[in-house]
Each structure stands twice: as C-alpha cells, then as structure tokens.
Design a protein around this motif. Structure first.
Motif, PDB file in Angstrom:
ATOM      1  N   UNK A 139     -13.105   4.730   3.513  1.00  0.00           N
ATOM      2  CA  UNK A 139     -11.422   4.403   3.678  1.00  0.00           C
ATOM      3  C   UNK A 139     -10.887   4.555   2.269  1.00  0.00           C
ATOM      4  N   UNK A 140     -11.474   3.937   1.256  1.00  0.00           N
ATOM      5  CA  UNK A 140     -10.840   3.916  -0.355  1.00  0.00           C
ATOM      6  C   UNK A 140     -10.830   5.494  -0.661  1.00  0.00           C
ATOM      7  N   UNK A 141     -11.986   6.048  -0.420  1.00  0.00           N
ATOM      8  CA  UNK A 141     -12.066   7.252  -1.029  1.00  0.00           C
ATOM      9  C   UNK A 141     -10.848   8.202  -0.391  1.00  0.00           C
ATOM     10  N   UNK A 142     -10.546   8.288   0.766  1.00  0.00           N
ATOM     11  CA  UNK A 142      -9.662   9.032   1.413  1.00  0.00           C
ATOM     12  C   UNK A 142      -8.125   8.725   0.984  1.00  0.00           C
ATOM     13  N   UNK A 143      -8.180   7.500   0.840  1.00  0.00           N
ATOM     14  CA  UNK A 143      -6.963   6.769   0.087  1.00  0.00           C
ATOM     15  C   UNK A 143      -6.719   7.576  -1.095  1.00  0.00           C
ATOM     16  N   UNK A 144      -7.700   7.491  -2.177  1.00  0.00           N
ATOM     17  CA  UNK A 144      -7.548   7.810  -3.311  1.00  0.00           C
ATOM     18  C   UNK A 144      -7.183   9.279  -3.327  1.00  0.00           C
ATOM     19  N   UNK A 145      -7.639  10.205  -2.422  1.00  0.00           N
ATOM     20  CA  UNK A 145      -7.292  11.466  -2.136  1.00  0.00           C
ATOM     21  C   UNK A 145      -5.769  11.636  -2.109  1.00  0.00           C
ATOM     22  N   UNK A 146      -5.377  10.621  -1.019  1.00  0.00           N
ATOM     23  CA  UNK A 146      -4.170  10.765  -0.586  1.00  0.00           C
ATOM     24  C   UNK A 146      -3.234  10.544  -1.612  1.00  0.00           C
ATOM     25  N   UNK A 147      -3.353   9.558  -2.431  1.00  0.00           N
ATOM     26  CA  UNK A 147      -2.669   9.177  -3.536  1.00  0.00           C
ATOM     27  C   UNK A 147      -2.515  10.580  -4.769  1.00  0.00           C
ATOM     28  N   UNK A 148      -3.662  11.138  -4.947  1.00  0.00           N
ATOM     29  CA  UNK A 148      -3.760  12.280  -5.717  1.00  0.00           C
ATOM     30  C   UNK A 148      -2.996  13.263  -5.406  1.00  0.00           C
ATOM     31  N   UNK A 149      -2.952  13.524  -3.797  1.00  0.00           N
ATOM     32  CA  UNK A 149      -2.212  14.622  -3.167  1.00  0.00           C
ATOM     33  C   UNK A 149      -0.632  14.306  -3.068  1.00  0.00           C
ATOM     34  N   UNK A 151       0.653  11.816  -1.315  1.00  0.00           N
ATOM     35  CA  UNK A 151       0.712  11.736   0.205  1.00  0.00           C
ATOM     36  C   UNK A 151       1.206  10.295   0.256  1.00  0.00           C
ATOM     37  N   UNK A 152       0.604   9.330  -0.802  1.00  0.00           N
ATOM     38  CA  UNK A 152       1.011   7.860  -0.789  1.00  0.00           C
ATOM     39  C   UNK A 152       1.402   7.787  -2.098  1.00  0.00           C
ATOM     40  N   UNK A 153       2.173   6.808  -2.375  1.00  0.00           N
ATOM     41  CA  UNK A 153       2.799   6.580  -3.622  1.00  0.00           C
ATOM     42  C   UNK A 153       1.561   6.442  -5.041  1.00  0.00           C
ATOM     43  N   UNK A 154       1.951   6.765  -5.842  1.00  0.00           N
ATOM     44  CA  UNK A 154       1.296   6.780  -7.207  1.00  0.00           C
ATOM     45  C   UNK A 154       0.394   5.513  -7.571  1.00  0.00           C
ATOM     46  N   UNK A 155       1.516   4.481  -7.213  1.00  0.00           N
ATOM     47  CA  UNK A 155       0.915   2.998  -7.478  1.00  0.00           C
ATOM     48  C   UNK A 155       0.319   2.259  -6.291  1.00  0.00           C
ATOM     49  N   UNK A 188      -1.066  -1.807  16.939  1.00  0.00           N
ATOM     50  CA  UNK A 188      -2.052  -1.646  15.895  1.00  0.00           C
ATOM     51  C   UNK A 188      -1.835  -0.267  15.140  1.00  0.00           C
ATOM     52  N   UNK A 189      -1.591   0.682  15.932  1.00  0.00           N
ATOM     53  CA  UNK A 189      -1.503   1.912  15.561  1.00  0.00           C
ATOM     54  C   UNK A 189      -0.224   2.342  14.728  1.00  0.00           C
ATOM     55  N   UNK A 190       0.817   1.398  15.178  1.00  0.00           N
ATOM     56  CA  UNK A 190       2.147   1.435  14.618  1.00  0.00           C
ATOM     57  C   UNK A 190       2.173   0.794  13.227  1.00  0.00           C
ATOM     58  N   UNK A 191       1.413  -0.241  12.956  1.00  0.00           N
ATOM     59  CA  UNK A 191       1.149  -0.883  11.719  1.00  0.00           C
ATOM     60  C   UNK A 191       0.088  -0.418  10.616  1.00  0.00           C
ATOM     61  N   UNK A 192      -0.718   0.611  11.342  1.00  0.00           N
ATOM     62  CA  UNK A 192      -1.558   1.431  10.437  1.00  0.00           C
ATOM     63  C   UNK A 192      -0.638   2.596   9.788  1.00  0.00           C
ATOM     64  N   UNK A 193       0.283   3.028  10.679  1.00  0.00           N
ATOM     65  CA  UNK A 193       1.011   3.977  10.338  1.00  0.00           C
ATOM     66  C   UNK A 193       2.111   3.530   9.131  1.00  0.00           C
ATOM     67  N   UNK A 194       2.615   2.340   9.436  1.00  0.00           N
ATOM     68  CA  UNK A 194       3.518   1.734   8.296  1.00  0.00           C
ATOM     69  C   UNK A 194       2.329   1.487   6.857  1.00  0.00           C
ATOM     70  N   UNK A 195       1.459   1.033   7.316  1.00  0.00           N
ATOM     71  CA  UNK A 195       0.407   1.062   5.907  1.00  0.00           C
ATOM     72  C   UNK A 195       0.133   2.340   5.288  1.00  0.00           C
ATOM     73  N   UNK A 196       0.314   3.407   6.069  1.00  0.00           N
ATOM     74  CA  UNK A 196       0.042   4.625   5.669  1.00  0.00           C
ATOM     75  C   UNK A 196       1.228   5.561   5.073  1.00  0.00           C
ATOM     76  N   UNK A 197       2.460   4.876   5.140  1.00  0.00           N
ATOM     77  CA  UNK A 197       3.938   5.508   4.765  1.00  0.00           C
ATOM     78  C   UNK A 197       4.156   5.037   3.479  1.00  0.00           C
ATOM     79  N   UNK A 198       3.094   4.247   2.667  1.00  0.00           N
ATOM     80  CA  UNK A 198       3.256   3.843   1.519  1.00  0.00           C
ATOM     81  C   UNK A 198       4.346   2.660   1.176  1.00  0.00           C
TER      82      UNK A 198
END
Lengths: 198, 198
Positions: A139-149, A151-155, A188-198
């Motif tokens: 999961x961390x690796x995918x999140x890193x890619x999302x940050x590089x892309x 798609x998630x905030x740089x910080x 749970x899905x909504x909270x996951x979406x919030x966590x992935x909206x940065x």
C-alpha cells in the motif's frame, strides 16, 4: 494400494487446508487442532501429522492459504489498474467487497489472526507480522507512486496513507461482523475515499 | 469463622474480576474458564461458581469491568472538556494514550472481545455489541454537537465521524500490539485529527 500421483497428493493437501482455513476463521488459528480438524475431515490424526508435522505446521500452512485468498480476492482484481491512486482506489473497492462477502465464514481471517497472535511469541506470530508488513508495504508503494504522480499532496506520508486505509478496513471488519449493517461498508469506503483525497 | 462484611465480599469480588480481566485480555474471554481462573487465584472452583454462577456469568462480569476500565481511562479524563469538537479531541488524546499503555496486558480488551464474539451467538455476543453501540452513540452525539457548533461541516455525518474514529483506534490497537512501534500511535492521532478537521 497404488501410490497416489503428485497431483493427487497436492490436491488432497489443498482440500485439507481449505477445511482448516474455514474452521480457523471461526474458532481461531489457536483453536485449530490436529484432532479437531481430523474429526471434521474424518481423517486419522496421524495422517494430518504426516502432512503438516505439528499443530504449528498446520497453523502456518493455514495462514499461508488465508494470505493467498486475501491476495487473490483483494489485490489481484485491482492489479490491472495503473499504479498509484487508480490502483489504491481499485484495491479499496475490492477490499470493501471482500469485507462484505468474506471468502471464509468468520470474516477477515488476517484481522482475527492479528488479534489472536499479537501478544503470543513464536513462529505463527512472526508469520502474521510478516503478512501484515508485506501488505502495508505494498500500500505504501502505491501511495508513493500516487504522490510522485501528483495524485496525492507532495507532503502526504505513504505510511500514513497505508496505516489509515488498513485501519479503516480492520475497523469495518469488526463493526460489520458484529452488526451486519451494510452502512458500515459504505462508511468505510467513503472514509477511504477521504483518506485518498489528500 | 465470622461472616464477612458486605464490603469485604464486594472487594473480594472486585479482586477476582480484576484477575479475570487480566487473564482474559491475554487468553480471550472464551479462553477464560472457571478452572483456569480458580487455579490462578488458588481458589476453589465451587467458590467461583458461587460468585458468578457459570463461565458465562464470569465472562459477562469481566466484560462489564473491562468496559468500566475503558470508560474510566478514555472517557472520564475527557469529560471536563466542553461538548463537541473539544471533547472529541480530548477523547482521542486519552484513547491513543490508552492504546499505547493499555491498563490490561493484552491491549484493548474490547477489540479482542469483538473479534472473538462477532460470529458466536448468545448473551456475551449481545453484551459486546451493546458496549460497542453505547460507545459509538456517545461519539455520534459529540459529533452532532460539533456540527451544531459549526466546528464540523454542516454536511458531515455524525455516524461517519464515529465510525472513522473507532476504526482508527481498532486498527491502531492491532498494529501497535503486533509491532510496538510508537509511530503507529502518532499516525492514528494524526488520522483522527484529519477526520475531525472536516
């Protein structure tokens, strides 16, 4: 008696492990005994000992199967999505679906195993820890890619994202298993979406 | 032998229950047996049966004590904060501190009880469900007040907030018990703060 082929032996072993995983998902990995499984399968205890060596060998093989079922159900359907945010979202979709319709009768096998073995020392504890670490790292690796892309905030912290998604799934599993309220899964899905909206 | 006073009886009962909660937090509520507790306390089994009636009576009384410990450790320190967001934040502070230094040796007793009894039917399952519902309702009420106060967005869902905070705590408990990494607790508190920032 003719010797059984390697395929027959492997298939008998797989059937035994499936029964072990189904049983352990309800009574726990610690509740899984050679005797209990033997009587369920109408097999001799010595046959099971021959196959798995000991209760611990049986527990480790059962955990392996459960981890494999998790990967096939949650990770594999998502693995065609592009790396990064799209893959994380696809994982979350499959994960929530898995929690609502778990392939093993007692709900998420890994959550039960974590709660059961967190305070015990030994090879099963170590194996449970390794399975969880492997999943969080993915999961961390995918999140890193999302940050590089972008798609998630740089910080954003990949570890924080992985922790939060996993905690929401664990919490949803506990809540859903207890109350069987489909709103839990939507929450749970909504909270996951919030966590992935940065 | 002089009859013991009501105070002595109550105090002996409290000591017994504390030992039961300590034991059950490691071996589980289902692993808590009259025989196991009797030998730990060097008491007769009949003395324990006299006090609690049955294994189920002992389990229910132990769960009550654990819920009481949770309330004293997590809710009570927060109960001087004003209702709404301030109280939710005070609860989260006390909650994360409780997860990092749990009063019972096996980590969060209620999480273990939920995982253990979610799939079993009967009075202990019902009692676990009730304890969890009471806690989620309390969190929902504080979230509603925070929304009324304008401290959370008007379109926030109190149930979503309560679910998310609880899931983060359950997930943090599992992770921390398994890995004992203090970062887990900091991550959980940050994720709670995000959930409370609207």
């Amino acid at each position: 008696v003719p010797r059984r082929s390697a395929t027959q032996v492997a298939s008998a072993r797989a059937d035994t492990l499936t029964a072990a995983a189904e049983l352990a998902s309800v009574v726990g990995l610690e509740g899984l005994t050679i005797g209990g499984l033997a009587s369920r399968l109408r097999m001799s205890k010595s046959g099971l000992v021959g196959r798995f060596g000991s209760k611990e060998g049986l527990q480790l093989a059962t955990l392996d199967l459960a981890a494999d079922i998790f990967r096939r159900t949650v990770y594999q359907p998502a693995s065609t999505a592009p790396h990064g945010l799209a893959r994380l979202n696809a994982i979350c979709d499959a994960w929530v679906a898995y929690l609502g319709d778990p392939p093993l009768p007692g709900g998420c096998f890994l959550t039960t195993a974590v709660v059961e073995f967190d305070a015990r020392r030994g090879p099963v504890h170590d194996a449970v820890k390794k399975v969880m670490q492997r999943w969080l790292t993915l999961l961390e690796r995918e999140a890193s890619t999302a940050i590089e892309n972008g798609e998630l905030p740089a910080d954003a912290s990949p570890q924080d994202v992985a922790f939060t998604l996993n905690a929401l799934a664990v919490g949803a599993n506990c809540d859903y298993q207890l109350n069987r309220d489909p709103d839990t899964l939507r929450r749970a899905r909504r909270a996951m979406a919030t966590a992935l909206s940065g």
